[in-house]
Design a protein around this motif. Sequence first.
Motif, short mmCIF file in Angstrom:
data_model
loop_
_atom_site.label_atom_id
_atom_site.label_comp_id
_atom_site.label_asym_id
_atom_site.label_seq_id
_atom_site.Cartn_x
_atom_site.Cartn_y
_atom_site.Cartn_z
N MET A 1 0.83 -1.20 0.00
CA MET A 1 0.00 0.00 0.00
C MET A 1 0.87 1.26 0.00
O MET A 1 0.55 2.23 -0.68
CB MET A 1 -0.97 0.00 1.20
N ALA A 2 1.99 1.23 0.76
CA ALA A 2 2.88 2.41 0.77
C ALA A 2 3.45 2.68 -0.63
O ALA A 2 3.54 3.83 -1.07
CB ALA A 2 4.02 2.20 1.78
N ILE B 1 -8.35 -4.90 0.88
CA ILE B 1 -7.15 -4.56 0.09
C ILE B 1 -7.38 -4.84 -1.41
O ILE B 1 -6.72 -4.23 -2.26
CB ILE B 1 -5.91 -5.32 0.63
N THR B 2 -8.33 -5.73 -1.74
CA THR B 2 -8.52 -6.11 -3.15
C THR B 2 -8.97 -4.90 -3.99
O THR B 2 -8.29 -4.54 -4.95
CB THR B 2 -9.50 -7.29 -3.28
N PRO B 3 -10.11 -4.24 -3.62
CA PRO B 3 -10.49 -3.07 -4.42
C PRO B 3 -9.51 -1.90 -4.25
O PRO B 3 -9.34 -1.10 -5.18
CB PRO B 3 -11.89 -2.70 -3.91
N ALA B 4 -8.84 -1.82 -3.06
CA ALA B 4 -7.89 -0.71 -2.85
C ALA B 4 -6.71 -0.83 -3.83
O ALA B 4 -6.24 0.16 -4.38
CB ALA B 4 -7.38 -0.72 -1.41
N VAL B 5 -6.26 -2.06 -4.07
CA VAL B 5 -5.16 -2.27 -5.02
C VAL B 5 -5.68 -2.13 -6.46
O VAL B 5 -5.05 -1.51 -7.31
CB VAL B 5 -4.49 -3.65 -4.79
N GLU B 6 -6.87 -2.67 -6.70
CA GLU B 6 -7.44 -2.61 -8.05
C GLU B 6 -7.62 -1.16 -8.52
O GLU B 6 -7.51 -0.86 -9.71
CB GLU B 6 -8.78 -3.35 -8.08
N TYR B 7 -7.91 -0.27 -7.59
CA TYR B 7 -8.09 1.14 -7.93
C TYR B 7 -6.80 1.72 -8.53
O TYR B 7 -6.83 2.58 -9.39
CB TYR B 7 -8.45 1.92 -6.65
N ARG B 8 -5.65 1.20 -8.03
CA ARG B 8 -4.36 1.79 -8.43
C ARG B 8 -3.57 0.99 -9.44
O ARG B 8 -2.65 1.51 -10.08
CB ARG B 8 -3.50 1.98 -7.18
N ALA B 9 -3.90 -0.31 -9.59
CA ALA B 9 -3.06 -1.15 -10.45
C ALA B 9 -3.84 -2.31 -11.05
O ALA B 9 -4.86 -2.74 -10.51
CB ALA B 9 -1.90 -1.70 -9.62
N ASP C 1 -16.15 11.53 -4.30
CA ASP C 1 -15.39 11.71 -3.06
C ASP C 1 -14.60 10.42 -2.81
O ASP C 1 -15.12 9.46 -2.24
CB ASP C 1 -16.39 12.01 -1.92
N LYS C 2 -13.35 10.44 -3.28
CA LYS C 2 -12.50 9.24 -3.19
C LYS C 2 -12.32 8.78 -1.74
O LYS C 2 -12.37 7.59 -1.44
CB LYS C 2 -11.13 9.62 -3.80
N GLU C 3 -12.11 9.76 -0.84
CA GLU C 3 -11.89 9.40 0.58
C GLU C 3 -13.10 8.65 1.12
O GLU C 3 -12.98 7.65 1.83
CB GLU C 3 -11.67 10.65 1.46
N LEU C 4 -14.30 9.19 0.79
CA LEU C 4 -15.53 8.56 1.28
C LEU C 4 -15.63 7.12 0.75
O LEU C 4 -15.97 6.20 1.50
CB LEU C 4 -16.76 9.38 0.85
N MET C 5 -15.29 6.92 -0.54
CA MET C 5 -15.36 5.56 -1.09
C MET C 5 -14.45 4.61 -0.31
O MET C 5 -14.87 3.51 0.07
CB MET C 5 -14.97 5.54 -2.57
N PHE C 6 -13.22 5.05 -0.01
CA PHE C 6 -12.31 4.16 0.73
C PHE C 6 -12.77 3.96 2.17
O PHE C 6 -12.59 2.88 2.73
CB PHE C 6 -10.86 4.66 0.64
N GLU C 7 -13.37 4.98 2.76
CA GLU C 7 -13.91 4.80 4.12
C GLU C 7 -15.03 3.74 4.11
O GLU C 7 -15.12 2.91 5.00
CB GLU C 7 -14.46 6.12 4.66
#
Length: 285
Positions: free
Chosen positions: A135-136, A171-179, A217-223
């Motif tokens: 994630m970092a 972590i699955t959608p969090a990673v998919e968002y970026r890669a 609101d990207k932050e809201l989606m990740f929250e």
Amino acid sequence: MKLTDLNTIKSVLSEVGAAPDKKFGQNFLISERVVAAIAENCGASAEDGILEIGPGLGTLSRELCGRYAKVVAVEIDGKMTDVLALTMKDADNFTVINQDIMKTDIKRLVSEQFGEMNVTVCANLPYYITSPVIMALLESDAGFDNVTVMIQKEVAARLTAKPGTPDYGAITPAVEYRAEVKRLFTVPAGCFYPAPKVDSAVIRMKIRKTPPVDPRDKELMFEIIHASFMMRRKTLSNAVSSVLGISRDTVCGALNDCGIDAAVRGEALSLYDFSRLSDAIKDRL
Ligand code: SAM
């Protein structure tokens, strides 16, 4: 010096008075075929720079130095940097930085070390910090082309899981968002010294230039994503309302706006669903 050979490993370690240190997740690669396959498939081109995390004895570093223009490695253990002074002394395109990657300003390091070069991450990650390091790296905004890492097989399964399956997690959608994540191959525990308890897998994350969804609101989606997976057994509406303090009526109304069952659990939703849902919740706040 053949660094995949057990006797060589033991002798270079004893030269600096070191032994594999569990607390730093030190499991060294002893398969030449695997070392070559990781370096070859990391997604970089010959003129590119490589950021390696945890070079250890330099086994993968040497392979990377032979294939790519410049390799910069971050290693936490001072004993390993002593070993690297021996094993990497002939590699003039190698630099080691004795630092904890979790305390490193990755964007700044990449810009200082590589300037305008294209940069790919290639590493056999220490298992105790696999997810936070990934994630970092992905959140660093350092402009990587690819992040290719060896990780526990179970974590690789999480990163490539489909919605609705047991491995699917926050972590699955969090990673998919970026890669875009691709699982390359499995590496049995016997390819390491000492052998870890679990098998490993190599994955390549091709960093996206633009995310596949564009929530207002990207932050809201990740929250919302994090809240949904914090309480996996609860329905998404219950989890989101108890973690984020948004009323259940608001969440159920937003689910209804998206045509999603009010009793749904977070693990059933794709990144695309989370993006639509966060917009619908935002509309109702
Ligand atoms: N690259 C070597 C190989 O493939 O044989 C060693 C890989 S070993 C799994 C992980 C390496 O990461 C070790 O050298 C360890 O000391 C280093 N390491 C552990 N925690 C670290 C951290 N927080 N920052 C930088 N390096 C770390």
